[in-house]
Scaffold this active site. Structure first.
Site, PDB file in Angstrom:
ATOM      1  N   ALA A  63       0.828  -1.207   0.000  1.00 41.70           N
ATOM      2  CA  ALA A  63       0.000   0.000   0.000  1.00 41.70           C
ATOM      3  C   ALA A  63       0.863   1.259   0.000  1.00 41.70           C
ATOM      4  O   ALA A  63       0.523   2.264   0.610  1.00 41.70           O
ATOM      5  CB  ALA A  63      -0.950   0.001   1.194  1.00 41.70           C
TER       6      ALA A  63
ATOM      7  N   SER B  30       8.139   3.409   1.769  1.00 43.03           N
ATOM      8  CA  SER B  30       9.222   4.369   1.498  1.00 43.03           C
ATOM      9  C   SER B  30       8.682   5.588   0.772  1.00 43.03           C
ATOM     10  O   SER B  30       9.145   6.709   0.998  1.00 43.03           O
ATOM     11  CB  SER B  30      10.279   3.740   0.583  1.00 43.03           C
ATOM     12  OG  SER B  30      10.841   2.616   1.156  1.00 43.03           O
TER      13      SER B  30
ATOM     14  N   ALA C 243       9.358  10.024   0.973  1.00 49.01           N
ATOM     15  CA  ALA C 243      10.114  10.772  -0.046  1.00 49.01           C
ATOM     16  C   ALA C 243       9.986  12.256   0.240  1.00 49.01           C
ATOM     17  O   ALA C 243       8.897  12.756   0.509  1.00 49.01           O
ATOM     18  CB  ALA C 243       9.581  10.446  -1.427  1.00 49.01           C
TER      19      ALA C 243
ATOM     20  N   GLY D 152      11.963  14.905  -1.695  1.00 47.45           N
ATOM     21  CA  GLY D 152      12.187  15.791  -2.844  1.00 47.45           C
ATOM     22  C   GLY D 152      10.922  16.039  -3.644  1.00 47.45           C
ATOM     23  O   GLY D 152      10.432  17.163  -3.754  1.00 47.45           O
TER      24      GLY D 152
ATOM     25  N   ARG E 161      24.422  10.949  -7.955  1.00 48.27           N
ATOM     26  CA  ARG E 161      24.357  10.507  -6.565  1.00 48.27           C
ATOM     27  C   ARG E 161      25.443   9.492  -6.209  1.00 48.27           C
ATOM     28  O   ARG E 161      25.967   9.500  -5.099  1.00 48.27           O
ATOM     29  CB  ARG E 161      22.979   9.895  -6.333  1.00 48.27           C
ATOM     30  CG  ARG E 161      22.537   9.910  -4.939  1.00 48.27           C
ATOM     31  CD  ARG E 161      21.096   9.497  -4.836  1.00 48.27           C
ATOM     32  NE  ARG E 161      20.209  10.636  -4.879  1.00 48.27           N
ATOM     33  CZ  ARG E 161      18.878  10.545  -4.754  1.00 48.27           C
ATOM     34  NH1 ARG E 161      18.316   9.377  -4.598  1.00 48.27           N
ATOM     35  NH2 ARG E 161      18.137  11.610  -4.799  1.00 48.27           N
TER      36      ARG E 161
ATOM     37  N   GLU F  30       9.550   0.186  -6.506  1.00 56.39           N
ATOM     38  CA  GLU F  30      10.950  -0.143  -6.238  1.00 56.39           C
ATOM     39  C   GLU F  30      11.248  -1.631  -6.328  1.00 56.39           C
ATOM     40  O   GLU F  30      12.376  -2.025  -6.617  1.00 56.39           O
ATOM     41  CB  GLU F  30      11.333   0.406  -4.856  1.00 56.39           C
ATOM     42  CG  GLU F  30      12.831   0.418  -4.646  1.00 56.39           C
ATOM     43  CD  GLU F  30      13.244   1.102  -3.361  1.00 56.39           C
ATOM     44  OE1 GLU F  30      12.420   1.816  -2.756  1.00 56.39           O
ATOM     45  OE2 GLU F  30      14.409   0.913  -2.966  1.00 56.39           O
TER      46      GLU F  30
ATOM     47  N   LEU G  67       9.344   8.268  -7.425  1.00 59.98           N
ATOM     48  CA  LEU G  67       7.900   8.487  -7.314  1.00 59.98           C
ATOM     49  C   LEU G  67       7.285   8.496  -8.710  1.00 59.98           C
ATOM     50  O   LEU G  67       6.165   8.018  -8.913  1.00 59.98           O
ATOM     51  CB  LEU G  67       7.590   9.805  -6.594  1.00 59.98           C
ATOM     52  CG  LEU G  67       7.903   9.890  -5.100  1.00 59.98           C
ATOM     53  CD1 LEU G  67       7.322  11.166  -4.503  1.00 59.98           C
ATOM     54  CD2 LEU G  67       7.390   8.687  -4.324  1.00 59.98           C
TER      55      LEU G  67
HETATM   56  C1  SIN Z   1      15.804  13.266  -1.842  1.00 63.41           C
HETATM   57  O1  SIN Z   1      14.907  14.069  -1.576  1.00 63.41           O
HETATM   58  O2  SIN Z   1      16.990  13.549  -1.774  1.00 63.41           O
HETATM   59  C2  SIN Z   1      15.432  11.875  -2.255  1.00 63.41           C
HETATM   60  C3  SIN Z   1      14.799  11.918  -3.560  1.00 63.41           C
HETATM   61  C4  SIN Z   1      15.057  10.653  -4.303  1.00 63.41           C
HETATM   62  O3  SIN Z   1      15.567   9.692  -3.749  1.00 63.41           O
HETATM   63  O4  SIN Z   1      14.795  10.662  -5.496  1.00 63.41           O
END
Ligand code: SIN
Length: 522
Positions: free
Chosen positions: A20, A49, A53, A55, A279, A362, A379
């Site tokens: 969910a 997860s 989030a 971002g 990243r 994911e 997302l």
């Molecule tokens: C973040 O806000 O740094 C994580 C965003 C993400 O993992 O895409």
């Protein structure tokens, strides 16, 4: 096979959705009015997860952006392994789905003209991340989608049940799930279409930004009925988990660096010339510094300063709780397991290699993220693939029920087994890896499975360790100190579980009728 367990056969057209989080709820919503049953251990937002989030959702939403530019950034970040068709679907379908979320009521931040306010995050060539309340996108989007899903008469929910094993029919088709409630009562739910949206693998590592229940259940459950697993070695480590000894580790969103915050050591020296590099590169720099006396810190004093509480309320509240004031002091950070690019191999519509079994979000590996996911594309994928699948599923007539046995459930892992497993994964399959460590890790995982009986976390961890040992190169999030260079051409790894319980190379998966275009299997 287990004859004593209660069995429930869902109506033929009901799609069984496991999980969910955003992907599972969005699938249910887009499927309506086709009936679905969403089964999860906790109600929406409590253990997913996606609800954490910060971002937001990446999509080409501004007038001067295009899906092609988003695609180019996604491919560049993915370091040679992005499946272009899957990534194209992500970038092209994204903007309309973000607007659909806004129409449902997701309160995206807007400027005076009503346009989306977009954040800049690492490796994006322009600001592209639609945000909510600064750093609260995941929770707000889940709340919106959950409310819309609950308003549909076609969606049923079963909370408090944990998926433990998939049912497989005698004809090979997936046939539902064996689940258990908190008291240990087991139930076999039979279904014609089973969709896994069970999240990632961060909980397999000692330091993670994921809910600790994210332990790769889908990889283990899928593999046990023959699903191919793709690229399990690619685990993304977020460079800026807040290092205050809390499990799971709270995140300091990358949008802080997008707003100008910089990574420094305890002497104030910058860790990198470019804080918005992909990243994987930033995570390695933070790892090296945090392992030395230099330490690693995120300094937002000049860039955000007094605006911190309003601009990043979630991060601010976490810092205050830990006794830190990010307006006047740098935030201690360390890399943490954050996102699994690998997972159950699927095509861009979520089909796995097992008929009747789908995977989303994911736990799936569509190939769209390659070896290193671009920020805030997660997302987005949790929206795009379920929306595509809903179209396909609506076209399918349910097949007739075929006989199926109920499998023996794997063990529920004991706490001490998980502590050992998470420590071993962090030590040997973290930001830096080598053959000796990975071999030790596989032995330790086999020992744990023998000592405690087979459990899903041990099997999914073994997929990651085996993929990492077989991949004798460094690419994206997978860094081998004994193989620092890339080997060309870039190859996906496809693995499966054989009848003896060994993890072996698999042929490139087939997902009739549409297929990803894989390169060669290792
Ligand atoms: C973040 O806000 O740094 C994580 C965003 C993400 O993992 O895409």
């Amino acid at each position: 096979m287990n004859a004593d367990i209660d069995r429930l056969k869902l109506p033929a057209e009901t799609v069984l959705i496991l999980g969910a989080g955003l992907a599972g709820l969005f699938l249910a919503l887009r499927l309506a009015p086709r009936p679905s049953l969403v089964l999860a251990s906790s109600p929406p937002g409590e253990a997913a997860s996606s609800a954490w989030a910060q971002g937001g959702v990446a999509a080409a939403l501004s007038k001067d952006d295009t899906p092609d530019e988003h695609l180019a950034d996604t491919i560049a970040a993915g370091d040679g392994l992005v499946d272009a068709a899957a990534a194209r679907a992500l970038c092209e379908d994204g903007p309309a789905l973000v607007r659909y979320l806004a129409e449902l009521g997701a309160p995206f931040d807007r400027d005076a003209e009503g346009e989306f306010i977009l954040n800049l995050e690492a490796a994006h060539s322009r600001a592209r991340v639609a945000r909510v309340g600064g750093d609260q996108a995941g929770a707000a989007i889940i709340a919106t989608v959950s409310e819309a899903a609950r308003a549909q008469g076609s969606i049923e929910f079963m909370f408090g049940w944990r998926a433990v094993s998939l049912i497989q029919r005698e004809d090979g088709r997936a046939g539902g799930v064996l689940c258990a409630d908190r008291s240990g009562r087991a139930l076999a739910l039979e279904a014609n279409e089973t969709a896994m949206a069970l999240g990632g693998v961060g909980g397999l590592f000692a330091v993670t930004t994921n809910p600790t229940g994210a332990r790769g259940d889908a990889v283990a459950m899928g593999a046990r009925i023959g699903a191919t697993v793709a690229d399990p070695e690619f685990v993304q480590f977020h460079p800026t988990a807040i290092d205050v000894g809390v499990d799971p580790a709270p995140l300091a969103t990358e949008a802080l660096r997008g707003a100008g915050a910089v990574l420094i050591d305890r002497h104030g020296e910058r860790l990198l010339p470019d804080d918005l590099a992909p990243r994987d590169l930033v995570a390695r720099a933070v790892h090296v510094a945090s392992q030395s006396e230099r330490g690693a810190f995120l300094d937002a004093r000049a860039a955000v300063g007094d605006a911190f509480p309003q601009a990043f309320p979630t991060v601010y509240a976490t810092c205050v709780k830990a006794g830190l004031d990010p307006r006047s002091a740098p935030i201690p950070v360390a890399p943490a397991a954050h996102y699994h690019m690998g997972g159950v191999a699927t095509d861009k519509d979520g089909r796995t290699s097992v008929p009747g079994l789908w995977a989303f979000g994911e736990c799936a590996s569509t190939g769209a993220h390659g070896a290193n996911r671009l920020a805030s594309n997660s997302l987005l994928e949790a929206l795009v693939t379920p929306a595509r699948a809903a179209e396909r599923l609506r076209e399918l007539d349910p097949p007739a029920y075929a006989p199926a046995g109920v499998p023996e459930a794997p063990q529920r892992p004991q706490a001490e087994a998980l502590v050992s497993l998470r420590a071993a994964m962090a030590r040997h399959a973290g930001v830096a890896r080598d053959a000796a460590g990975l071999t030790t890790l596989i032995e330790e995982l086999e020992r744990l499975a023998k000592a405690y009986g087979p459990f899903n976390a041990a099997l999914s961890a073994r997929f990651i360790a085996t993929g990492a040992l077989l991949r004798e190169e460094s690419r994206g999030a997978h860094a081998r100190s004994d193989f620092p260079a890339k080997s060309e051409p870039a190859q996906h790894s496809f693995l499966r579980l054989d009848r003896d319980g060994d993890i072996v190379a698999a042929p490139a998966p087939h997902f009739p009728p549409s297929a990803v275009t894989p390169t060669r299997a290792i």
